[in-house]
Scaffold this active site. Sequence first.
Site, PDB file in Angstrom:
ATOM      1  N   ARG A 187       0.837  -1.254   0.264  1.00  0.00           N
ATOM      2  CA  ARG A 187       0.056   0.113  -0.402  1.00  0.00           C
ATOM      3  C   ARG A 187       0.872   1.285  -0.155  1.00  0.00           C
ATOM      4  NH1 ARG A 187      -1.828  -3.314  -0.738  1.00  0.00           N
ATOM      5  NH2 ARG A 187      -3.901  -4.815  -0.447  1.00  0.00           N
ATOM      6  N   SER A 238     -10.462  -0.314   3.544  1.00  0.00           N
ATOM      7  CA  SER A 238      -9.638  -1.203   5.297  1.00  0.00           C
ATOM      8  C   SER A 238      -9.577   0.166   5.658  1.00  0.00           C
ATOM      9  CB  SER A 238      -8.696  -2.627   4.628  1.00  0.00           C
ATOM     10  OG  SER A 238      -9.010  -2.507   4.326  1.00  0.00           O
ATOM     11  N   GLU A 308      -4.381   2.933   7.112  1.00  0.00           N
ATOM     12  CA  GLU A 308      -3.861   3.013   5.056  1.00  0.00           C
ATOM     13  C   GLU A 308      -4.595   4.053   4.716  1.00  0.00           C
ATOM     14  OE1 GLU A 308      -4.839  -1.101   3.277  1.00  0.00           O
ATOM     15  OE2 GLU A 308      -5.948   0.547   1.733  1.00  0.00           O
TER      16      GLU A 308
END
Length: 318
Positions: A187, A238, A308
């Site tokens: 990520r 998420s 994130e």
Amino acid sequence: MPDEALPEWLEDLEKIPLDSRLRRKESLKRFNTWRIGGVAECLIDVVNVQDLRLLLPFIRKHRIPWFIIGKGSNLLVPDKNWPGIILHLSGDFKSWEPIEENFNSGKKKVSAGAALADVTFAQKCVPQGWGGMEFLIGIPGTIGGAIAMNAGAHGAETADFLEEIEWMDMEGNLHSTPREKLEFRYRFSELNGNFGRVITRAVLSLKESDPETVEKKILECQQFRMEKQPYNQPSCGSVFKNPPGDYAARLIEASGLKGKIKGGAQISPKQANFIVNLGKASSDDILSLINTARETVLRNYSIDLMPEVQILQSAVYG
Ligand SMILES: Cc1cc2nc3c(=O)[nH]c(=O)nc-3n(C[C@H](O)[C@H](O)[C@H](O)COP(=O)(O)OP(=O)(O)OC[C@H]3O[C@@H](n4cnc5c(N)ncnc54)[C@H](O)[C@@H]3O)c2cc1C
């Protein structure tokens, strides 16, 4: 009441000969999947590379707060009004062009614009029978956002399929960089608006397969989302990255936070790493749940969960 003062740079911005549409006082609620946030002073639907080449150096020269937004599917937008320019790619940046090769390598290359929706990309691969990136069907962002976030699912990530990425720096120079010269991690990508780099296009390499197999995988990905995630409520996917060897959702659930409500936001009872907007959530409600989850997991397990989700901040490059 006197009119709110106009930003000094606005008059000069309006003089730039752009093909792109410039919107004033645009609500950012429509530009993120949490459906929250304040009003941007200026939002520009940038339709081509020529306009981007005029805009980035202008932003830099005037030290204007700016942000490049995809579909805002990984973005927390504060409720307070935002003073600068939001760049939103569209037009030419939605391209999808297969690249013909004279030899049979078992791979198929596609050039995709940064504003192309991930879902559209995945759907276009089905009739061609090109496999590998079926996971994009469940990611409600753009190709630019998928590269910037190195988005992934089901054991694959965007960087695995990248060959070459075209991007522009703040001076307006266009670069074409092979994937192996760039750093991608879980990520994370060094190509992100946060670092003054705007992705414009990329060449992706897919596996030759057949339409039935690709379609079957797409249906499996969709089925997974419907079973495991609150797909019918506004969210940003998420909220936290998974820590090494564990899952953020497991840690939040084990901390007893599943279903916790703050104002109009809730830690999803279906997937504890999702925070959903129940209808009238504020950015502070979401931030408060992010902080509660982070602090509680740290206290219980000595693991500091890293968000994130990106927070819309004013980046100034001079
Ligand atoms: C229901 C749901 C499910 C999700 N599932 C997943 C999943 O399985 N896996 C996963 O990885 N993510 C998932 N996400 C998160 C999100 O969709 C991805 O991170 C996606 O790649 C973000 O793309 P975007 O276009 O919306 O980017 P945005 O949210 O608009 O932006 C994210 C970041 O990328 C930067 N950026 C965007 N476009 C560009 C560009 N052209 N050039 C430079 N920087 C750019 C922005 O500045 C920002 O820093 C999910 C989100 C939702 C709502």
